[in-house]
Motif scaffolding. Structure first.
Motif, PDB file in Angstrom:
ATOM      1  N   CYS A 175       1.404  11.116   3.604  1.00  0.00           N
ATOM      2  CA  CYS A 175       0.872   9.789   3.908  1.00  0.00           C
ATOM      3  C   CYS A 175       1.976   8.957   4.560  1.00  0.00           C
ATOM      4  O   CYS A 175       3.160   9.111   4.227  1.00  0.00           O
ATOM      5  CB  CYS A 175       0.400   9.121   2.625  1.00  0.00           C
ATOM      6  N   GLY A 177       2.244   5.880   4.052  1.00  0.00           N
ATOM      7  CA  GLY A 177       2.574   4.850   3.071  1.00  0.00           C
ATOM      8  C   GLY A 177       1.894   3.526   3.302  1.00  0.00           C
ATOM      9  O   GLY A 177       2.001   2.607   2.490  1.00  0.00           O
ATOM     10  N   GLY A 178       1.170   3.401   4.428  1.00  0.00           N
ATOM     11  CA  GLY A 178       0.604   2.096   4.767  1.00  0.00           C
ATOM     12  C   GLY A 178      -0.849   1.900   4.414  1.00  0.00           C
ATOM     13  O   GLY A 178      -1.374   0.798   4.545  1.00  0.00           O
ATOM     14  N   ILE A 182      -1.666  -0.279  -0.171  1.00  0.00           N
ATOM     15  CA  ILE A 182      -0.289  -0.282  -0.677  1.00  0.00           C
ATOM     16  C   ILE A 182       0.577  -1.283   0.084  1.00  0.00           C
ATOM     17  O   ILE A 182       1.383  -2.002  -0.509  1.00  0.00           O
ATOM     18  CB  ILE A 182       0.322   1.129  -0.585  1.00  0.00           C
ATOM     19  N   TRP A 183       0.408  -1.318   1.402  1.00  0.00           N
ATOM     20  CA  TRP A 183       1.265  -2.201   2.188  1.00  0.00           C
ATOM     21  C   TRP A 183       1.091  -3.661   1.769  1.00  0.00           C
ATOM     22  O   TRP A 183       2.061  -4.414   1.695  1.00  0.00           O
ATOM     23  CB  TRP A 183       0.973  -2.052   3.685  1.00  0.00           C
ATOM     24  N   PRO A 187       4.958  -3.728   0.199  1.00  0.00           N
ATOM     25  CA  PRO A 187       5.407  -3.353   1.548  1.00  0.00           C
ATOM     26  C   PRO A 187       6.703  -2.563   1.571  1.00  0.00           C
ATOM     27  O   PRO A 187       6.870  -1.675   2.422  1.00  0.00           O
ATOM     28  CB  PRO A 187       5.558  -4.708   2.256  1.00  0.00           C
ATOM     29  N   SER A 190       5.827   0.980   0.900  1.00  0.00           N
ATOM     30  CA  SER A 190       5.169   1.555   2.074  1.00  0.00           C
ATOM     31  C   SER A 190       6.182   1.964   3.129  1.00  0.00           C
ATOM     32  O   SER A 190       6.123   3.069   3.685  1.00  0.00           O
ATOM     33  CB  SER A 190       4.182   0.546   2.672  1.00  0.00           C
ATOM     34  N   GLN A 215      -2.762   1.601  11.388  1.00  0.00           N
ATOM     35  CA  GLN A 215      -1.966   1.318  10.196  1.00  0.00           C
ATOM     36  C   GLN A 215      -0.712   2.188  10.161  1.00  0.00           C
ATOM     37  O   GLN A 215       0.386   1.722   9.824  1.00  0.00           O
ATOM     38  CB  GLN A 215      -2.788   1.552   8.930  1.00  0.00           C
ATOM     39  N   CYS A 216      -0.854   3.467  10.522  1.00  0.00           N
ATOM     40  CA  CYS A 216       0.316   4.337  10.625  1.00  0.00           C
ATOM     41  C   CYS A 216       1.273   3.785  11.674  1.00  0.00           C
ATOM     42  O   CYS A 216       2.495   3.736  11.458  1.00  0.00           O
ATOM     43  CB  CYS A 216      -0.099   5.751  11.019  1.00  0.00           C
ATOM     44  N   ASN A 219       3.041   0.593  10.325  1.00  0.00           N
ATOM     45  CA  ASN A 219       3.970   0.865   9.237  1.00  0.00           C
ATOM     46  C   ASN A 219       5.186   1.655   9.713  1.00  0.00           C
ATOM     47  O   ASN A 219       6.321   1.386   9.298  1.00  0.00           O
ATOM     48  CB  ASN A 219       3.263   1.620   8.109  1.00  0.00           C
TER      49      ASN A 219
END
Length: 247
Positions: A175, A177-178, A182-183, A187, A190, A215-216, A219
């Protein structure tokens, strides 16, 4: 005049990734000239974030507003560059709220189909400085919706681009992380997760990490700056838009 294609950008694309929005416009207008509607500032959130936080019952009335907005465009096809919107519209609205929207596709599915049918010519040079790239599978697009091959097919067709694969990819992809809210809550967590993927890309010796998710994209860009990791971050839509054989 009826415009059968609705370009649904999604919140992250509209508010935090204008370059992805511009690339999406260019691609769709080249494929469907005179047939594309984009709501821009009138667009609502799909509700994915609230679903992630568990507000299912509270979303019922809101979903009706979103559906009404979409149906009022009379579009028969919804195209989005956002995997979260894609999953929410194509699966969650149906399974959770019993709502069936018009045909919903992720942008990479539309691009891949157009290339195969000879409707999209990628003749221009891809973005300068992006020769060797690693593709990162977005969670919602890959594991959740099964779209693995289309982005790779596109990257292999882009002029001057060499695709390098991560060891952990497709169903086993990490993932960024975003996602999943979670972000918004953590943050720093993430970006720390994203930094590991960026460092892995650096070890692969690529010029850029490419994804098919705003989002990827956001982030990874934040993390590259936060941790001073010298690697370019690009969305696949931007590579395609730069390679279109149109002005």
């Amino acid at each position: 005049m009826k415009r059968p294609v609705l370009c649904w950008l999604g919140c992250t694309t509209r508010l935090r990734a204008p370059g992805v929005a511009e690339a999406t416009f260019k691609i769709l207008h080249s494929l469907f000239p005179g047939e594309v509607t984009c709501l821009r500032d009138e667009e609502l959130c799909c509700g994915r974030g609230a679903l992630c936080y568990g507000y299912v019952k509270e979303l019922g009335g809101y979903v009706k507003r979103v559906v009404e907005l979409i149906l009022n465009t009379n579009a028969s096809l919804i195209v989005t560059p956002c995997p979260a919107c894609y999953r929410t519209f194509a699966r969650d609205y149906r399974d959770i709220f019993g709502v069936k929207l018009p045909n919903v596709k992720h942008l990479t599915e539309i691009i891949a189909e157009a290339i195969k049918e000879g409707k999209l010519a990628l003749q221009g040079e891809s973005m300068k400085g992006y020769r060797k790239v690693a593709y990162h599978d977005p969670c919602e697009l890959g594991r959740r919706m099964g779209v693995f091959e289309e982005p790779r097919f596109i990257l292999r067709r882009l002029p001057g681009i060499e695709l390098v694969e991560f060891e952990e990819r497709m169903e086993d992809s990490l993932c960024c992380g975003g996602g999943g809210g979670i972000w918004g809550l953590h943050p720093e967590v993430s970006m720390a997760i994203a930094s590991e993927r960026l460092r892995e890309a650096r070890r692969l010796g690529v010029d850029a990490i490419v994804s098919a998710c705003p989002q990827c994209y956001v982030n990874f860009r934040y993390a590259s700056e936060r941790y001073d990791i010298p690697i370019k971050v690009i969305d696949i839509s931007q590579l395609v838009a730069e390679s279109l054989a149109i002005p």
